[in-house]
Design a protein around this motif. Sequence first.
Motif, short mmCIF file in Angstrom:
data_model
loop_
_atom_site.label_atom_id
_atom_site.label_comp_id
_atom_site.label_asym_id
_atom_site.label_seq_id
_atom_site.Cartn_x
_atom_site.Cartn_y
_atom_site.Cartn_z
N TYR A 1 4.06 1.49 1.12
CA TYR A 1 3.52 2.73 0.57
C TYR A 1 2.04 2.90 0.97
O TYR A 1 1.29 1.93 1.10
CB TYR A 1 3.57 2.73 -0.95
CG TYR A 1 4.95 2.85 -1.53
CD1 TYR A 1 5.51 4.09 -1.82
CD2 TYR A 1 5.71 1.71 -1.82
CE1 TYR A 1 6.79 4.20 -2.35
CE2 TYR A 1 6.98 1.82 -2.36
CZ TYR A 1 7.51 3.06 -2.63
OH TYR A 1 8.77 3.16 -3.16
N TYR A 2 1.68 4.14 1.14
CA TYR A 2 0.28 4.56 1.14
C TYR A 2 0.11 5.48 -0.06
O TYR A 2 1.07 5.84 -0.74
CB TYR A 2 -0.07 5.32 2.42
CG TYR A 2 -0.26 4.45 3.64
CD1 TYR A 2 -1.53 4.08 4.07
CD2 TYR A 2 0.84 4.01 4.38
CE1 TYR A 2 -1.71 3.30 5.20
CE2 TYR A 2 0.67 3.21 5.51
CZ TYR A 2 -0.61 2.86 5.92
OH TYR A 2 -0.78 2.08 7.03
N GLU A 3 -1.11 5.86 -0.33
CA GLU A 3 -1.36 6.93 -1.30
C GLU A 3 -2.47 7.83 -0.78
O GLU A 3 -3.29 7.41 0.06
CB GLU A 3 -1.68 6.39 -2.68
CG GLU A 3 -2.95 5.60 -2.83
CD GLU A 3 -3.18 5.18 -4.28
OE1 GLU A 3 -3.48 6.06 -5.10
OE2 GLU A 3 -3.03 3.99 -4.57
N LEU A 4 -2.46 9.06 -1.25
CA LEU A 4 -3.51 9.99 -0.85
C LEU A 4 -4.80 9.65 -1.55
O LEU A 4 -4.81 9.26 -2.73
CB LEU A 4 -3.11 11.43 -1.19
CG LEU A 4 -1.89 12.03 -0.48
CD1 LEU A 4 -1.79 13.52 -0.81
CD2 LEU A 4 -1.94 11.81 1.01
N HIS B 1 1.72 9.04 -4.17
CA HIS B 1 2.19 7.97 -3.29
C HIS B 1 2.97 8.54 -2.13
O HIS B 1 3.69 9.54 -2.27
CB HIS B 1 3.03 6.97 -4.08
CG HIS B 1 2.21 6.04 -4.90
ND1 HIS B 1 2.57 4.74 -5.14
CD2 HIS B 1 1.01 6.20 -5.53
CE1 HIS B 1 1.65 4.14 -5.88
NE2 HIS B 1 0.70 5.01 -6.12
N ALA B 2 2.85 7.87 -0.99
CA ALA B 2 3.51 8.28 0.23
C ALA B 2 4.31 7.11 0.78
O ALA B 2 3.78 6.03 0.97
CB ALA B 2 2.48 8.73 1.26
N ARG C 1 0.84 6.57 12.84
CA ARG C 1 2.24 7.01 12.86
C ARG C 1 2.72 7.36 11.45
O ARG C 1 3.48 8.31 11.27
CB ARG C 1 3.12 5.92 13.46
CG ARG C 1 2.99 5.75 14.96
CD ARG C 1 3.90 4.64 15.45
NE ARG C 1 3.74 4.38 16.88
CZ ARG C 1 4.40 5.00 17.84
NH1 ARG C 1 5.29 5.92 17.51
NH2 ARG C 1 4.19 4.71 19.11
N PHE C 2 2.30 6.55 10.47
CA PHE C 2 2.71 6.83 9.09
C PHE C 2 2.17 8.20 8.66
O PHE C 2 2.90 9.01 8.09
CB PHE C 2 2.17 5.73 8.17
CG PHE C 2 2.99 5.49 6.94
CD1 PHE C 2 3.78 4.37 6.81
CD2 PHE C 2 2.98 6.41 5.89
CE1 PHE C 2 4.54 4.15 5.66
CE2 PHE C 2 3.73 6.21 4.75
CZ PHE C 2 4.52 5.07 4.63
N ALA C 3 0.89 8.44 8.95
CA ALA C 3 0.29 9.73 8.59
C ALA C 3 0.98 10.88 9.31
O ALA C 3 1.17 11.97 8.73
CB ALA C 3 -1.20 9.71 8.91
N ALA C 4 1.39 10.65 10.55
CA ALA C 4 2.07 11.71 11.31
C ALA C 4 3.40 12.07 10.67
O ALA C 4 3.81 13.25 10.66
CB ALA C 4 2.27 11.26 12.75
N SER C 5 4.11 11.06 10.11
CA SER C 5 5.37 11.34 9.42
C SER C 5 5.13 12.21 8.19
O SER C 5 5.91 13.11 7.89
CB SER C 5 6.02 10.02 9.00
OG SER C 5 6.38 9.25 10.12
N LEU C 6 4.05 11.94 7.49
CA LEU C 6 3.71 12.74 6.31
C LEU C 6 3.28 14.15 6.71
O LEU C 6 3.58 15.12 6.01
CB LEU C 6 2.60 12.05 5.52
CG LEU C 6 2.93 10.65 4.99
CD1 LEU C 6 1.68 10.01 4.40
CD2 LEU C 6 4.04 10.72 3.93
N VAL D 1 -4.50 5.73 2.14
CA VAL D 1 -4.92 4.33 2.00
C VAL D 1 -3.71 3.50 1.57
O VAL D 1 -2.80 3.99 0.91
CB VAL D 1 -6.06 4.17 0.97
CG1 VAL D 1 -7.31 4.86 1.47
CG2 VAL D 1 -5.66 4.72 -0.40
N ARG D 2 -3.70 2.23 1.95
CA ARG D 2 -2.59 1.34 1.62
C ARG D 2 -2.40 1.24 0.11
O ARG D 2 -3.37 1.22 -0.65
CB ARG D 2 -2.85 -0.05 2.18
CG ARG D 2 -2.65 -0.16 3.68
CD ARG D 2 -1.21 -0.42 4.04
NE ARG D 2 -1.01 -0.66 5.46
CZ ARG D 2 0.17 -0.79 6.03
NH1 ARG D 2 1.28 -0.69 5.31
NH2 ARG D 2 0.28 -1.01 7.32
N SER D 3 -1.13 1.13 -0.30
CA SER D 3 -0.84 1.07 -1.73
C SER D 3 0.37 0.19 -2.03
O SER D 3 1.28 0.59 -2.74
CB SER D 3 -0.61 2.48 -2.27
OG SER D 3 -0.40 2.46 -3.67
#
Length: 394
Positions: A225-228, A264-265, A320-325, A338-340
């Motif tokens: 997970y990441y979070e905004l 959360h992302a 790549r993770f941000a691009a998916s979002l 940011v990592r979560s």
Amino acid sequence: MVRYVVIGGGIVGLATAHRITIDQPDATVVVLEKEPRVAAHQTGHNSGVIHAGVYYKPGSLKAGMCRAGQASMLEFCAEHGIDARVTGKLIVATDAAELPRLRALHERSVANGLPVDLIDGDQAREYEPHVAAVAALHVASTGIVDYAEVCRVLADLVTKGGGEVRLGARVTGLRRDGATTVVETTGGAFVADRLVNCAGLHADRIARLAGLTPSARIIPFRGEYYELRADRRDLVRGLIYPVPDPQFPFLGVHLTRMVDGSVHAGPNAVLALAREGYGWGRVKPRDIVDEVAWPGLWRLARRHWAYGLTEVRRSLSRKRFAASLARLVPGITTADIVRSGAGVRAQAIAADGALVDDFLIEQAPGQVHVLNAPSPAATSSLEIAKHIVARFDE
């Protein structure tokens, strides 16, 4: 007096123990949890969504229990003062190629009796102003909750109902003694007239200790997970999901506003190198041997190696993770996340390489083993508990 032993202090194990104290107040109930707290693994690392039941095959255990579980979980939370909210969610098609799958999902939702609406992009932006969508499915009955808090309440109710929750009690052996099962643990031995295996990531191992030959093996998939960042949370009001690939039980990287207001992302889905492998640095040789010795994993890998490679690349690259979002919400950039943390999903895989799609519950005399209970198990936990207790009476 019937003696129950429940292995596993996650939400399904605790819900089952609580159900027993309600239905059979004269029974003794002991929950064995190897960690120093309840909800230490899958339950405490998920995205906190109360699912409506959109994705599941009509007539399956998941479909029936999720729909009933959504209602019973909300009722339970209201009764016990747990913060749970019905927020609704959007499942969005970001281009025309996804429209057939979105329509199929709408048909499945209707077949499952759910309150859903197929809407266009402009209507979707009335719910989520920053979303990219050519069309979307609005699922009104989806909600959010902190499942770890639900577990703490369940554990307290088990104790108040006369049961016991033993923490730090790792199961080391199981043996039959006549009509009973002796459960050996690091905290002593317990005798069970009825044994319930809700060990999650280790459920198949517990079943083998009990003398069963499970029809599937647990393969751990890590979901990261990441979070905004706090100043970018305004990009998401509620829950935004992509249209899932029907070949897989994973729902794709999505955005979830949690009960505490954070967004959360995730999660992605990469093969973990340990059953409790919450990061790339967590490697357990025994678990790797278990994975590679199972023919189902190799058959799965041959069919879906490209999907797996994509997930690994996304795991190793924040860009790549941000691009998916950003496919869902174009305003999201690499700097916004940011990592979560991470969770590990206990996914059962059959010997032929098929990902077990439904809940898998197997039975032996005096024993019930829950061998596949990924999402929506938390949503469905109170209903799964009823089902488990009823299995003993069949």
